[in-house]
Design a protein around this motif. Sequence first.
Motif: not given
Length: 153
Positions: A75-85
Amino acid sequence: MLQTTLCYVTRGDEVLMLHRVKKKNDINKDKWIGIGGKFEADETPDECLLREAKEETGLTLTDYAYRGIVTFVSDEWGTEYMHLFTANGYDGEINYDCDEGELEWVKKEDVENLPIWEGDKIFFRLLDTENRFFSLKLEYEGERLARHDVCFA
């Protein structure tokens, strides 16, 4: 839409962690996280991972696996798609003079006792127990994890 990578480099029963204490206005200030960062134009997840690993640690990853995608909704920083390795092979020597924070090898069993995000605890456990690719959605209200949902491929 922000796209990033995050990687946990392992050495036996240890994992390389980054204590984020050097950057101003850092969403991860004072937290411990893996290595990684934001995509540059036209990069694939693998290309971003390899570039960020070299920039942050001085290491060239030689054996790594794409383990999952984490969707952060805030609700504060928007949406992020994190690719995890995860990675367990690399060439070179670690450059401990990282401008993002302080790099340190930490026993895997001690990671959850560090100041890390609640959602990170969830995917760190998934990385340690599951070999399948997963998708994890984490919904934050401020710094509080409000909801999460996981799906295995």
